[in-house]
Design a protein around this motif. Structure first.
Motif, short mmCIF file in Angstrom:
data_model
loop_
_atom_site.label_atom_id
_atom_site.label_comp_id
_atom_site.label_asym_id
_atom_site.label_seq_id
_atom_site.Cartn_x
_atom_site.Cartn_y
_atom_site.Cartn_z
N ALA A 144 -9.14 7.61 0.54
CA ALA A 144 -8.40 9.04 1.06
C ALA A 144 -8.20 8.73 3.00
CB ALA A 144 -10.77 9.77 1.20
N SER A 145 -8.20 7.48 2.66
CA SER A 145 -7.12 7.17 4.21
C SER A 145 -6.46 5.67 4.19
CB SER A 145 -8.47 7.19 5.15
OG SER A 145 -9.07 6.53 5.04
N VAL A 146 -5.31 5.94 5.52
CA VAL A 146 -4.95 4.41 5.92
C VAL A 146 -5.89 3.84 5.61
CG1 VAL A 146 -3.21 3.48 6.68
CG2 VAL A 146 -2.62 5.87 5.39
N LYS A 147 -6.01 3.69 6.90
CA LYS A 147 -7.20 2.67 7.20
C LYS A 147 -8.29 2.45 6.11
CE LYS A 147 -11.57 2.45 10.67
NZ LYS A 147 -12.61 2.74 11.48
N GLU A 148 -8.71 2.81 4.80
CA GLU A 148 -9.94 3.09 3.69
C GLU A 148 -8.08 1.22 3.62
OE1 GLU A 148 -12.35 5.45 1.56
OE2 GLU A 148 -11.22 6.77 2.93
N ALA A 149 -7.41 2.01 3.14
CA ALA A 149 -6.95 0.97 2.08
C ALA A 149 -6.06 -0.07 2.64
CB ALA A 149 -4.79 1.79 1.73
N LEU A 150 -5.88 -0.22 4.15
CA LEU A 150 -5.23 -1.41 4.73
C LEU A 150 -7.24 -2.16 5.17
CD1 LEU A 150 -3.17 -0.22 7.61
CD2 LEU A 150 -2.58 -1.17 5.54
N ALA A 151 -7.66 -2.13 4.66
CA ALA A 151 -9.26 -3.32 4.55
C ALA A 151 -8.75 -4.11 3.59
CB ALA A 151 -9.98 -2.17 3.92
N VAL A 152 -8.14 -4.17 2.92
CA VAL A 152 -7.27 -4.95 1.70
C VAL A 152 -6.03 -5.52 2.58
CG1 VAL A 152 -6.73 -5.28 -0.31
CG2 VAL A 152 -8.05 -3.51 -0.21
N PRO A 153 -5.57 -6.85 2.72
CA PRO A 153 -4.93 -7.57 3.38
C PRO A 153 -3.12 -6.80 2.07
CG PRO A 153 -6.14 -9.28 2.51
CD PRO A 153 -7.27 -7.63 1.35
N ALA A 154 -2.36 -6.83 3.31
CA ALA A 154 -1.28 -6.14 2.52
C ALA A 154 -0.64 -7.09 3.90
CB ALA A 154 -1.82 -4.42 2.25
N VAL B 246 -1.85 -2.70 -4.14
CA VAL B 246 -2.57 -3.77 -3.63
C VAL B 246 -3.55 -2.42 -2.55
CG1 VAL B 246 -1.78 -5.95 -3.05
CG2 VAL B 246 -1.93 -4.52 -0.84
N GLY B 247 -3.07 -1.08 -2.95
CA GLY B 247 -3.60 -0.21 -2.17
C GLY B 247 -3.47 1.57 -2.15
N ALA B 248 -3.79 2.43 -2.61
CA ALA B 248 -2.63 3.36 -2.88
C ALA B 248 -3.97 4.63 -2.33
CB ALA B 248 -3.18 4.17 -4.49
N VAL B 249 -3.06 5.67 -1.31
CA VAL B 249 -3.71 6.82 -0.40
C VAL B 249 -3.48 8.19 -1.27
CG1 VAL B 249 -4.88 7.77 1.63
CG2 VAL B 249 -3.93 5.16 1.63
N ALA B 250 -4.27 9.08 -1.52
CA ALA B 250 -4.16 10.33 -1.92
C ALA B 250 -5.54 11.12 -1.23
CB ALA B 250 -4.02 10.56 -3.70
N ARG B 251 -5.49 11.35 -1.22
CA ARG B 251 -6.87 11.93 -0.19
C ARG B 251 -7.33 12.80 -1.05
NH1 ARG B 251 -7.26 16.88 2.67
NH2 ARG B 251 -6.06 16.71 2.74
N VAL C 114 0.63 -0.83 -0.14
CA VAL C 114 -0.14 -0.27 -0.10
C VAL C 114 0.57 1.39 -0.03
CG1 VAL C 114 -1.88 1.21 1.34
CG2 VAL C 114 -1.70 -1.42 1.48
N VAL C 115 0.57 2.40 -0.74
CA VAL C 115 1.26 3.54 -1.11
C VAL C 115 0.43 4.72 -0.43
CG1 VAL C 115 2.70 5.02 -2.31
CG2 VAL C 115 2.84 2.99 -2.75
N ALA C 116 1.43 5.24 0.12
CA ALA C 116 0.35 5.99 0.94
C ALA C 116 1.16 7.44 0.88
CB ALA C 116 0.15 6.88 2.46
N GLY C 117 0.21 8.51 0.03
CA GLY C 117 0.57 9.35 -0.60
C GLY C 117 1.66 9.37 -2.61
N ALA C 118 0.53 8.39 -2.60
CA ALA C 118 0.81 7.68 -4.12
C ALA C 118 0.79 8.74 -5.38
CB ALA C 118 -0.69 6.87 -4.36
#
Length: 259
Positions: A50-60, A31-36, A6-10
């Motif tokens: 929009a959030s890391v919490k949402e992205a981490l709903a997918v297994p990572a 598997v996940g990309a965060v950019a508010r 998962v990349v936050a600030g993608a």
């Protein structure tokens, strides 16, 4: 099986380059990309959230964070609570922030690699400067960045100063700050026993310089970043690939270079 990232600030300057490199790598899976601000848009076949919490709903397996100093600690703690390893490329964290992350990582049995600069040449700056600090007590750090960079000093400068403080074996001959005349802020800020000066001005990307001095001579060791985020990508991906073999917080690219 590919390592799930998962990349936050993608969509950011560095995070965007990292997200693309992850998507292109044969052994990694984005598997996940965060950019508010861009949530809902598509990126490399994913819907930005929009959030890391949402992205981490997918297994990572690993969260890579290139966001903002005010958000990165919460992102790291959330990932660790979810059993996910963390690579932190965002600067601006304090020593107490790092302590909290280390405690959480050890409690979760997960690894964190945090570096103010994931480029190889910046890592070598720190390595060479540490060698010099074993012999020369008088050293100061100058940190240069763009006019809009929010945090001071840069992560590179902070880590450099901390490591120089830890290895210097000779005392500084500089007059103590408490004894100088005039505004004491003119002498910069102390990171441990090392004075650090932050310059923020147009025309700079990121530069960091360690200045050593002896009677009649000086040594400058300096790293200058170019206009591309490319120097940080390979180091970040190396950390992502190796952080799973670590427990607790590890500072700097050196933590995984020789793994």
């Amino acid at each position: 099986m590919s390592l799930r990232i998962v990349v936050a600030g993608a969509t950011g300057w560095t995070g965007g380059a990292v997200a693309k490199a992850v998507a292109d790598a044969n052994d990694l899976a984005l598997v996940g990309a965060v950019a508010r601000r861009s949530a809902g848009q598509e990126l490399h076949g994913l819907t930005l959230v929009a959030s890391v919490k949402e992205a981490l709903a997918v297994p990572a397996d690993v969260l890579i964070d290139y966001t903002h100093p005010t958000a990165v600690k919460d992102h790291a703690l959330a990932a660790l609570a979810a059993g996910v390893h963390v690579v932190v490329g965002t600067s601006g964290l304090t020593a107490e922030d790092y302590r909290e992350i280390d405690v959480a990582a050890r409690g979760a049995g997960r690894g964190v690699v945090a570096a103010g600069n994931f480029s190889l040449t910046a890592t070598l700056l720190t390595r060479f400067a540490q060698q010099a600090a074993e012999w020369i007590g008088d050293v100061e750090v100058i940190d240069y960045a763009s006019a809009k960079k929010a945090d001071v000093p840069s992560g590179t400068a902070r880590e450099l100063a901390e490591k120089l403080d830890a290895v210097r074996s000779h005392p500084s001959t500089t007059r103590p700050v408490a004894e100088i005349l005039g505004p004491k802020e003119a002498r910069g800020a102390a990171i441990g026993s090392v004075q650090v000066h932050s310059v923020r001005a147009p025309g700079f990307i990121l530069s960091c310089e360690a200045l050593f001095s002896l009677a009649g001579e000086r040594l400058a060791i300096r790293h200058d970043a170019g206009e591309s985020a490319e120097p940080y990508v390979s180091g970040t991906l190396l950390a992502a690939r190796r952080v799973g073999g670590l427990i607790g917080l590890h500072r700097g690219l050196d933590a995984v270079l020789n793994g």
